[in-house]
Scaffold this motif. Structure first.
Motif, PDB file in Angstrom:
ATOM      1  N   LEU A  84       0.821  -1.212   0.000  1.00  0.00           N
ATOM      2  CA  LEU A  84       0.000   0.000   0.000  1.00  0.00           C
ATOM      3  C   LEU A  84       0.854   1.260   0.000  1.00  0.00           C
ATOM      4  O   LEU A  84       0.587   2.202  -0.756  1.00  0.00           O
ATOM      5  N   ARG A  85       1.858   1.286   0.841  1.00  0.00           N
ATOM      6  CA  ARG A  85       2.725   2.466   0.906  1.00  0.00           C
ATOM      7  C   ARG A  85       3.433   2.714  -0.423  1.00  0.00           C
ATOM      8  O   ARG A  85       3.513   3.847  -0.893  1.00  0.00           O
ATOM      9  N   LEU A  86       3.951   1.663  -0.998  1.00  0.00           N
ATOM     10  CA  LEU A  86       4.659   1.798  -2.267  1.00  0.00           C
ATOM     11  C   LEU A  86       3.714   2.242  -3.378  1.00  0.00           C
ATOM     12  O   LEU A  86       4.034   3.149  -4.159  1.00  0.00           O
ATOM     13  N   ALA A  87       2.538   1.623  -3.444  1.00  0.00           N
ATOM     14  CA  ALA A  87       1.574   1.957  -4.492  1.00  0.00           C
ATOM     15  C   ALA A  87       1.058   3.384  -4.343  1.00  0.00           C
ATOM     16  O   ALA A  87       0.988   4.131  -5.330  1.00  0.00           O
ATOM     17  N   LEU A  88       0.692   3.769  -3.140  1.00  0.00           N
ATOM     18  CA  LEU A  88       0.185   5.129  -2.937  1.00  0.00           C
ATOM     19  C   LEU A  88       1.255   6.174  -3.235  1.00  0.00           C
ATOM     20  O   LEU A  88       0.966   7.201  -3.849  1.00  0.00           O
ATOM     21  N   SER A  89       2.480   5.914  -2.817  1.00  0.00           N
ATOM     22  CA  SER A  89       3.536   6.889  -3.102  1.00  0.00           C
ATOM     23  C   SER A  89       3.787   6.988  -4.605  1.00  0.00           C
ATOM     24  O   SER A  89       4.046   8.069  -5.119  1.00  0.00           O
ATOM     25  N   GLU A  90       3.655   5.869  -5.319  1.00  0.00           N
ATOM     26  CA  GLU A  90       3.813   5.934  -6.780  1.00  0.00           C
ATOM     27  C   GLU A  90       2.652   6.692  -7.416  1.00  0.00           C
ATOM     28  O   GLU A  90       2.862   7.553  -8.276  1.00  0.00           O
ATOM     29  N   MET A  91       1.437   6.405  -6.991  1.00  0.00           N
ATOM     30  CA  MET A  91       0.268   7.065  -7.590  1.00  0.00           C
ATOM     31  C   MET A  91       0.268   8.567  -7.335  1.00  0.00           C
ATOM     32  O   MET A  91      -0.104   9.344  -8.202  1.00  0.00           O
ATOM     33  N   LEU A  92       0.672   8.956  -6.145  1.00  0.00           N
ATOM     34  CA  LEU A  92       0.547  10.352  -5.750  1.00  0.00           C
ATOM     35  C   LEU A  92       1.767  11.210  -6.055  1.00  0.00           C
ATOM     36  O   LEU A  92       1.641  12.410  -6.252  1.00  0.00           O
ATOM     37  N   TYR A  93       2.964  10.605  -6.063  1.00  0.00           N
ATOM     38  CA  TYR A  93       4.175  11.418  -6.125  1.00  0.00           C
ATOM     39  C   TYR A  93       5.089  11.120  -7.304  1.00  0.00           C
ATOM     40  O   TYR A  93       6.176  11.679  -7.378  1.00  0.00           O
ATOM     41  N   SER A  94       4.679  10.262  -8.200  1.00  0.00           N
ATOM     42  CA  SER A  94       5.525  10.018  -9.374  1.00  0.00           C
ATOM     43  C   SER A  94       5.038  10.870 -10.536  1.00  0.00           C
ATOM     44  O   SER A  94       3.916  11.391 -10.517  1.00  0.00           O
ATOM     45  N   ASP A  95       5.877  10.998 -11.534  1.00  0.00           N
ATOM     46  CA  ASP A  95       5.512  11.793 -12.699  1.00  0.00           C
ATOM     47  C   ASP A  95       4.469  11.097 -13.560  1.00  0.00           C
ATOM     48  O   ASP A  95       3.664  11.742 -14.212  1.00  0.00           O
ATOM     49  N   GLU A  96       4.493   9.785 -13.564  1.00  0.00           N
ATOM     50  CA  GLU A  96       3.536   9.016 -14.355  1.00  0.00           C
ATOM     51  C   GLU A  96       2.250   8.895 -13.564  1.00  0.00           C
ATOM     52  O   GLU A  96       2.265   8.574 -12.392  1.00  0.00           O
ATOM     53  N   LYS A  97       1.173   9.139 -14.202  1.00  0.00           N
ATOM     54  CA  LYS A  97      -0.123   9.058 -13.533  1.00  0.00           C
ATOM     55  C   LYS A  97      -0.932   7.926 -14.155  1.00  0.00           C
ATOM     56  O   LYS A  97      -1.734   8.125 -15.052  1.00  0.00           O
ATOM     57  N   MET A  98      -0.664   6.719 -13.648  1.00  0.00           N
ATOM     58  CA  MET A  98      -1.333   5.521 -14.150  1.00  0.00           C
ATOM     59  C   MET A  98      -1.868   4.696 -12.977  1.00  0.00           C
ATOM     60  O   MET A  98      -1.393   3.597 -12.709  1.00  0.00           O
ATOM     61  N   PRO A  99      -2.866   5.230 -12.233  1.00  0.00           N
ATOM     62  CA  PRO A  99      -3.326   4.524 -11.043  1.00  0.00           C
ATOM     63  C   PRO A  99      -3.847   3.117 -11.323  1.00  0.00           C
ATOM     64  O   PRO A  99      -3.657   2.216 -10.498  1.00  0.00           O
ATOM     65  N   SER A 100      -4.487   2.897 -12.460  1.00  0.00           N
ATOM     66  CA  SER A 100      -5.002   1.551 -12.730  1.00  0.00           C
ATOM     67  C   SER A 100      -3.867   0.545 -12.878  1.00  0.00           C
ATOM     68  O   SER A 100      -3.977  -0.595 -12.416  1.00  0.00           O
ATOM     69  N   VAL A 101      -2.764   0.956 -13.472  1.00  0.00           N
ATOM     70  CA  VAL A 101      -1.595   0.083 -13.592  1.00  0.00           C
ATOM     71  C   VAL A 101      -0.997  -0.168 -12.218  1.00  0.00           C
ATOM     72  O   VAL A 101      -0.664  -1.307 -11.869  1.00  0.00           O
ATOM     73  N   VAL A 102      -0.876   0.866 -11.429  1.00  0.00           N
ATOM     74  CA  VAL A 102      -0.296   0.746 -10.089  1.00  0.00           C
ATOM     75  C   VAL A 102      -1.156  -0.179  -9.226  1.00  0.00           C
ATOM     76  O   VAL A 102      -0.629  -1.041  -8.519  1.00  0.00           O
ATOM     77  N   ILE A 103      -2.461  -0.027  -9.291  1.00  0.00           N
ATOM     78  CA  ILE A 103      -3.347  -0.898  -8.514  1.00  0.00           C
ATOM     79  C   ILE A 103      -3.188  -2.344  -8.961  1.00  0.00           C
ATOM     80  O   ILE A 103      -3.076  -3.252  -8.129  1.00  0.00           O
TER      81      ILE A 103
END
Length: 145
Positions: A84-103
């Protein structure tokens, strides 16, 4: 350093972050240890994930806590919390905005390393955050595809 595919990079970053939950290592130490061992190398993308994971841990923890019902973060399985921590930090703070991929990647990591059924909790919490914040996938770039 070789560039890994995104799934492998996420998995290696997860393993480094998970290992650090046992000894409290800092991001640079975690990256160095994993890269010196030669297995589960943390490439540039994975390093970015880990840095975001550590830099935004307080905000991410608050977000997780806000979505828990009758649970505390301390009672959650360590694998689920790390994913959860890794996924949320990627969704919220990375340049790429691909939440469906991250989930999807978070669910796969949880299926692989977590307990039976834990992936459903991870999927539900991440989906709830995405809906609440109105996050949507951006058009993939050539790098992402």
């Amino acid at each position: 350093m070789e560039k890994l595919n995104r799934r492998t990079a996420r998995e290696n970053a997860f393993m480094a972050a998970f290992a650090a939950t046992f000894d409290g290592a800092m991001p640079e130490e975690v990256i160095e240890i994993h890269n010196e061992q030669g297995e589960n190398v943390v490439d540039v993308f994975g390093q970015t994930l880990l840095r975001n994971y550590y830099e935004h841990s307080a905000e991410v923890n608050d977000m997780i806590k806000a979505h828990l019902r009758n649970w505390t973060i301390d009672r959650l399985p360590r694998v689920s919390v790390t994913v959860l921590r890794l996924a949320l930090s990627e969704m919220l703070y990375s340049d790429e905005k691909m939440p469906s991929v991250v989930i999807n990647e978070a669910v796969e990591l949880t299926k692989k390393f977590g307990g039976e059924g834990d992936y459903q909790f991870v999927n539900g919490l991440l989906g709830s955050v995405v809906r609440e914040l109105g996050l949507a996938d951006s058009a993939p770039t050539v790098e992402q595809a």
